[in-house]
Scaffold this active site. Structure first.
Site, PDB file in Angstrom:
ATOM      1  N   SER A 188       1.363  -2.650   6.267  1.00  0.00           N
ATOM      2  CA  SER A 188       1.458  -2.079   4.693  1.00  0.00           C
ATOM      3  C   SER A 188       0.266  -0.942   4.392  1.00  0.00           C
ATOM      4  CB  SER A 188       1.122  -3.087   3.870  1.00  0.00           C
ATOM      5  OG  SER A 188       0.028  -3.860   4.087  1.00  0.00           O
ATOM      6  N   HIS A 216       7.381  -5.825   3.927  1.00  0.00           N
ATOM      7  CA  HIS A 216       7.205  -4.305   3.606  1.00  0.00           C
ATOM      8  C   HIS A 216       8.676  -3.822   3.901  1.00  0.00           C
ATOM      9  CE1 HIS A 216       3.342  -4.471   1.570  1.00  0.00           C
ATOM     10  NE2 HIS A 216       3.081  -5.084   2.829  1.00  0.00           N
ATOM     11  N   LYS A 247       8.426  -7.688  -3.404  1.00  0.00           N
ATOM     12  CA  LYS A 247       8.568  -6.133  -3.289  1.00  0.00           C
ATOM     13  C   LYS A 247       9.860  -5.397  -3.379  1.00  0.00           C
ATOM     14  CE  LYS A 247       4.464  -6.330  -0.434  1.00  0.00           C
ATOM     15  NZ  LYS A 247       3.796  -7.941  -0.732  1.00  0.00           N
TER      16      LYS A 247
END
Length: 404
Positions: A188, A216, A247
């Site tokens: 990330s 991610h 996310k």
């Protein structure tokens, strides 16, 4: 000991280094992402958010919001207890089925956060598999590191994405010991991507399990948003795929997907699962809607990649240094903690652009950066305003320009 004096002294040190973290008081508005209202002592101001992990804006999607409204109207606010004690709602069951399908696995198991899923799963495997050695990438997330520590098994750290180092460390280990290789797909802070196929090849060679953190990448890559492993056609080769709902899916929660027996094993032994109140049904319902939408819709992913490409090109043309990588994360390199925070503060106060400075210990000293995450909802005008603002501050701060 004067505890208060100790606390204040340590905080003063953070301030002096430029590493003290200040939370922006933001109010997101449905249907207006990435716009938000910033609350300050001087009043309210509208800002554009450039560092959200709601990568695709799914936290604002009408289908997600409608599903959450329906669930709260139908089930009420909370889950009512742990999964063992009345807390398993039908939405949880459906969500786990949806996640297993997303990753081509037999089963899924949801947790209240991605941090918890890593901590509980890795810790349980480390504790309960006799003699297990966990081989952990040097840049693994804090939640993975804490989970491995909690497992109190033997752990071996291998150089980040270094296949030669991983192979050497696997070869040097007891050939009869059970092994697990733990790594991420998209890292990330730097935005680089692991060589998943080659790691799986080494796992096969040495008889190791693989644990892949795709937090991610889920929703972002692959034909249905299954992550880098789906994009590369490798999901069947990974033992455990871990992800987040907080996310790209825009809601909250974490999960693992794996074989039925492995998920049941973690479910039955992980204290971080057993003794925690379950996710509210409304969050599970929102996650289901988000996953189903992104399985069927490539639009968000295509638009997202277009925005990332456009932003990188604009930064290049302006000579603003950013770390090259093959992912959606755009780290603009500053290399000084105090200047990084100063630029971040000025972007917010003078240009209504919100991006957090990333400093030590999240990244090594002298690699401080601004971590930008363009979304499908950032416009050409947003990108132009951001890059023009950075150009002005780069000159004020006397920072080096990138050479084209």
């Amino acid at each position: 000991m004067d505890f208060e004096a100790f606390f204040k002294s340590e905080l003063d040190s953070l301030h002096q280094e430029g590493r003290y973290r200040v939370f922006a008081d933001l109010e997101r508005h449905r249907g207006q992402f990435p716009r938000a209202t910033r609350h300050t002592a001087e009043g309210k101001r509208d800002v554009t958010v450039w560092c959200s992990n709601d990568y695709l804006g799914m936290g604002q999607h009408p289908a997600v919001i409608a599903a959450m409204h329906e669930a709260i109207d139908h089930c009420g606010a909370g889950a009512g207890g742990t999964r063992n004690i009345s807390g398993t709602n039908h939405y949880h069951v459906l969500l786990e089925q949806e996640l297993a399908d997303l990753h081509g696995k037999e089963a899924g198991l949801i947790f209240n956060s991605g941090y918890m899923s890593n901590w509980a799963a890795l810790g349980t495997l480390g504790q309960k598999i006799p003699g297990l050695i966990i081989f952990s990438d040097a840049l693994n997330h804090a939640s993975m590191i804490e989970g491995i520590r909690h497992g109190k098994c033997e752990r071996v750290i291998w150089k980040h994405n270094d296949l030669n180092d991983l192979e050497a460390k696997l070869a040097a280990a007891d050939p009869n010991a059970p092994k697990l290789i733990a790594f991420e797909s998209v890292y990330s802070m730097d935005g680089d991507i692991a060589p998943i196929k080659e790691i799986c090849d080494l796992a096969d060679k040495f008889g190791a399990m693989t644990y892949l953190d795709e937090v991610h990448a889920v929703g972002m890559y692959g034909p249905r948003g299954g992550g880098i492993a789906e994009r590369e056609g490798l999901m069947d080769r990974v033992t455990i795929i871990e992800g987040t709902l907080g996310k790209a899916f825009g809601v909250m929660g974490g999960y693992i997907t794996a074989s039925t027996a492995l998920c049941d094993f973690v479910r039955s032994y992980a204290s971080g699962f057993i003794f925690t109140t379950a996710l509210p049904p409304t969050l599970a319902a929102g996650a289901i809607a988000s996953i189903r939408h992104l399985k069927a819709s490539p639009f968000e992913r295509v638009r997202h990649q277009d925005r990332v490409k456009k932003m990188r090109l604009a930064l290049d043309q302006a000579g603003i240094p950013h770390m090259p990588n093959p992912s959606h994360i755009v780290p603009v390199m500053v290399g000084d903690a105090a200047k990084c925070k100063w630029i971040s503060d000025l972007l917010l106060d003078s240009y209504d652009i919100y991006v957090q400075p990333i400093n030590y210990p999240t990244v090594p000293r002298k690699t401080e950066r601004l971590r930008f995450t363009p979304t499908p909802l950032h416009t050409d005008a947003d990108i132009e305003h951001l890059v023009n603002s950075l150009q002005q501050l780069w000159s004020q701060c006397a920072l080096a320009r990138a050479v084209a």
